[in-house]
Design a protein around this motif. Structure first.
Motif, mmCIF file in Angstrom:
data_model
loop_
_atom_site.group_PDB
_atom_site.id
_atom_site.type_symbol
_atom_site.label_atom_id
_atom_site.label_comp_id
_atom_site.label_asym_id
_atom_site.label_seq_id
_atom_site.Cartn_x
_atom_site.Cartn_y
_atom_site.Cartn_z
ATOM 1 N N PRO A 148 0.802 -1.238 0.000
ATOM 2 C CA PRO A 148 0.000 0.000 0.000
ATOM 3 C C PRO A 148 0.832 1.285 0.000
ATOM 4 O O PRO A 148 0.335 2.327 -0.430
ATOM 5 C CB PRO A 148 -0.848 -0.117 1.267
ATOM 6 C CG PRO A 148 -0.126 -1.084 2.136
ATOM 7 C CD PRO A 148 0.596 -2.018 1.213
ATOM 8 N N GLU A 149 2.070 1.234 0.455
ATOM 9 C CA GLU A 149 2.911 2.432 0.483
ATOM 10 C C GLU A 149 4.092 2.365 -0.474
ATOM 11 O O GLU A 149 4.505 3.376 -1.034
ATOM 12 C CB GLU A 149 3.432 2.674 1.894
ATOM 13 C CG GLU A 149 2.341 3.006 2.899
ATOM 14 C CD GLU A 149 2.874 3.129 4.309
ATOM 15 O OE1 GLU A 149 4.109 3.161 4.491
ATOM 16 O OE2 GLU A 149 2.049 3.175 5.234
ATOM 17 N N LYS A 150 4.648 1.165 -0.670
ATOM 18 C CA LYS A 150 5.882 1.027 -1.451
ATOM 19 C C LYS A 150 5.637 0.583 -2.885
ATOM 20 O O LYS A 150 6.585 0.406 -3.647
ATOM 21 C CB LYS A 150 6.830 0.066 -0.734
ATOM 22 C CG LYS A 150 7.203 0.624 0.631
ATOM 23 C CD LYS A 150 8.035 -0.312 1.441
ATOM 24 C CE LYS A 150 8.301 0.366 2.786
ATOM 25 N NZ LYS A 150 9.012 -0.394 3.717
ATOM 26 N N GLY A 151 4.390 0.391 -3.244
ATOM 27 C CA GLY A 151 4.068 -0.033 -4.603
ATOM 28 C C GLY A 151 4.374 -1.500 -4.818
ATOM 29 O O GLY A 151 4.311 -2.304 -3.892
ATOM 30 N N TYR A 152 4.717 -1.835 -6.051
ATOM 31 C CA TYR A 152 4.976 -3.229 -6.394
ATOM 32 C C TYR A 152 6.352 -3.647 -5.902
ATOM 33 O O TYR A 152 7.352 -3.025 -6.247
ATOM 34 C CB TYR A 152 4.855 -3.439 -7.900
ATOM 35 C CG TYR A 152 3.433 -3.312 -8.371
ATOM 36 C CD1 TYR A 152 2.562 -4.400 -8.289
ATOM 37 C CD2 TYR A 152 2.945 -2.109 -8.867
ATOM 38 C CE1 TYR A 152 1.244 -4.287 -8.698
ATOM 39 C CE2 TYR A 152 1.632 -1.991 -9.275
ATOM 40 C CZ TYR A 152 0.786 -3.077 -9.192
ATOM 41 O OH TYR A 152 -0.521 -2.961 -9.583
ATOM 42 N N VAL A 153 6.371 -4.689 -5.086
ATOM 43 C CA VAL A 153 7.623 -5.208 -4.507
ATOM 44 C C VAL A 153 7.669 -6.717 -4.730
ATOM 45 O O VAL A 153 6.664 -7.348 -5.047
ATOM 46 C CB VAL A 153 7.743 -4.871 -2.993
ATOM 47 C CG1 VAL A 153 7.738 -3.354 -2.771
ATOM 48 C CG2 VAL A 153 6.629 -5.529 -2.193
ATOM 49 N N GLY A 154 8.841 -7.278 -4.536
ATOM 50 C CA GLY A 154 9.025 -8.710 -4.750
ATOM 51 C C GLY A 154 8.387 -9.576 -3.685
ATOM 52 O O GLY A 154 8.168 -9.160 -2.541
ATOM 53 N N LEU A 155 8.112 -10.801 -4.085
ATOM 54 C CA LEU A 155 7.520 -11.807 -3.212
ATOM 55 C C LEU A 155 8.470 -12.998 -3.205
ATOM 56 O O LEU A 155 8.656 -13.672 -4.218
ATOM 57 C CB LEU A 155 6.159 -12.199 -3.776
ATOM 58 C CG LEU A 155 5.086 -12.743 -2.873
ATOM 59 C CD1 LEU A 155 4.857 -11.854 -1.656
ATOM 60 C CD2 LEU A 155 3.789 -12.885 -3.642
ATOM 61 N N HIS A 156 9.114 -13.237 -2.056
ATOM 62 C CA HIS A 156 10.102 -14.314 -1.938
ATOM 63 C C HIS A 156 9.442 -15.665 -1.710
ATOM 64 O O HIS A 156 8.454 -15.780 -0.984
ATOM 65 C CB HIS A 156 11.023 -14.082 -0.735
ATOM 66 C CG HIS A 156 11.903 -12.890 -0.807
ATOM 67 N ND1 HIS A 156 12.563 -12.506 -1.956
ATOM 68 C CD2 HIS A 156 12.262 -11.995 0.151
ATOM 69 C CE1 HIS A 156 13.295 -11.435 -1.695
ATOM 70 N NE2 HIS A 156 13.103 -11.103 -0.426
ATOM 71 N N ILE A 157 10.056 -16.679 -2.275
ATOM 72 C CA ILE A 157 9.777 -18.068 -1.915
ATOM 73 C C ILE A 157 10.963 -18.498 -1.068
ATOM 74 O O ILE A 157 12.109 -18.396 -1.501
ATOM 75 C CB ILE A 157 9.645 -18.967 -3.152
ATOM 76 C CG1 ILE A 157 8.493 -18.481 -4.038
ATOM 77 C CG2 ILE A 157 9.436 -20.433 -2.732
ATOM 78 C CD1 ILE A 157 8.473 -19.116 -5.408
ATOM 79 N N MET A 158 10.692 -18.919 0.157
ATOM 80 C CA MET A 158 11.748 -19.317 1.078
ATOM 81 C C MET A 158 11.600 -20.797 1.404
ATOM 82 O O MET A 158 10.483 -21.310 1.506
ATOM 83 C CB MET A 158 11.715 -18.457 2.336
ATOM 84 C CG MET A 158 11.933 -16.971 2.018
ATOM 85 S SD MET A 158 12.127 -15.905 3.471
ATOM 86 C CE MET A 158 13.835 -16.291 3.914
ATOM 87 N N TYR A 159 12.745 -21.457 1.591
ATOM 88 C CA TYR A 159 12.768 -22.920 1.705
ATOM 89 C C TYR A 159 13.793 -23.357 2.726
ATOM 90 O O TYR A 159 14.863 -22.756 2.863
ATOM 91 C CB TYR A 159 13.146 -23.495 0.322
ATOM 92 C CG TYR A 159 13.444 -24.962 0.310
ATOM 93 C CD1 TYR A 159 12.429 -25.893 0.170
ATOM 94 C CD2 TYR A 159 14.760 -25.423 0.398
ATOM 95 C CE1 TYR A 159 12.720 -27.248 0.140
ATOM 96 C CE2 TYR A 159 15.045 -26.776 0.355
ATOM 97 C CZ TYR A 159 14.016 -27.690 0.228
ATOM 98 O OH TYR A 159 14.284 -29.020 0.200
ATOM 99 N N ARG A 160 13.448 -24.436 3.413
ATOM 100 C CA ARG A 160 14.397 -25.070 4.318
ATOM 101 C C ARG A 160 14.162 -26.576 4.318
ATOM 102 O O ARG A 160 13.047 -27.037 4.542
ATOM 103 C CB ARG A 160 14.245 -24.540 5.741
ATOM 104 C CG ARG A 160 15.203 -25.293 6.655
ATOM 105 C CD ARG A 160 15.156 -24.893 8.059
ATOM 106 N NE ARG A 160 15.877 -25.899 8.818
ATOM 107 C CZ ARG A 160 16.167 -25.778 10.081
ATOM 108 N NH1 ARG A 160 15.853 -24.689 10.739
ATOM 109 N NH2 ARG A 160 16.810 -26.745 10.697
ATOM 110 N N ARG A 161 15.239 -27.307 4.084
ATOM 111 C CA ARG A 161 15.185 -28.783 4.183
ATOM 112 C C ARG A 161 15.136 -29.135 5.668
ATOM 113 O O ARG A 161 15.770 -28.499 6.506
ATOM 114 C CB ARG A 161 16.435 -29.381 3.550
ATOM 115 C CG ARG A 161 16.431 -30.904 3.540
ATOM 116 C CD ARG A 161 17.685 -31.464 2.898
ATOM 117 N NE ARG A 161 17.987 -30.909 1.578
ATOM 118 C CZ ARG A 161 17.460 -31.375 0.440
ATOM 119 N NH1 ARG A 161 16.632 -32.389 0.463
ATOM 120 N NH2 ARG A 161 17.787 -30.823 -0.716
ATOM 121 N N LEU A 162 14.365 -30.175 5.994
ATOM 122 C CA LEU A 162 14.269 -30.616 7.375
ATOM 123 C C LEU A 162 15.115 -31.850 7.605
ATOM 124 O O LEU A 162 15.437 -32.205 8.688
ATOM 125 C CB LEU A 162 12.806 -30.887 7.759
ATOM 126 C CG LEU A 162 11.872 -29.684 7.647
ATOM 127 C CD1 LEU A 162 10.444 -30.110 7.872
ATOM 128 C CD2 LEU A 162 12.275 -28.605 8.636
#
Length: 162
Positions: A148-162
């Motif tokens: 809403p304030e910074k406009g279009y920003v990236g969306l991360h996919i984060m991963y961790r092996r268990l």
């Protein structure tokens, strides 16, 4: 602080901060006008999902997390999770405790990895927390989130092996 399974009786304590966080539109891909009943259905999961609350000694709800299979069928061995900390309790280790709980839950349930599908890149505290818990950014959808304030920003996919 103690983490326990959430019940329907916890929803009245979760809803105010859930609603505030979602309506702000800064960290979740949920519709900003998400109603209470739909929010409850999305957050209080039935098995194989699992929803918890972090509470203090007086049973005040400090935050909540939901954990679930991230995918179906042959990819159902990957867990997903979502976290919300009541704004008045941020910076007190609630998010870290919920994250550690989620990782242990996923291991105990037999998942091989955990994936977060949509971590907003401007949510730097969350990105730093997840990295400190062993997650890595495996990809970023450029301009995948309309802040809403910074406009279009990236969306991360984060991963961790268990």
């Amino acid at each position: 602080m103690r983490i326990r399974a959430a019940t329907a009786d916890d929803w009245p304590a979760i809803w105010p901060f859930f609603h505030r966080i979602v309506a702000a539109g800064e960290t979740y891909t949920y519709p900003r006008d998400l109603g209470e009943e739909e929010g409850r259905e999305w957050w209080l999961l039935e098995p194989p999902g699992h929803t918890v609350v972090a509470v203090d000694d007086e049973e005040t709800v400090l935050g909540s997390a939901k954990m679930n299979p991230n995918h179906l069928g042959p990819a159902s061995h990957i867990a997903g999770a979502g976290f919300m900390v009541a704004p008045g309790h941020s910076g007190q280790g609630v998010g870290r405790a919920l994250g550690e709980y989620a990782l242990e839950w996923a291991r105990r349930e037999g998942y091989r990895a955990m994936q977060f599908n949509a971590v907003v890149e401007t949510n730097t505290r969350a990105v730093a927390l997840w990295r400190s818990l062993g997650f890595e950014i495996i990809g970023t959808l450029p301009e995948g989130f309309r802040h809403p304030e910074k406009g279009y920003v990236g969306l991360h996919i984060m991963y961790r092996r268990l």
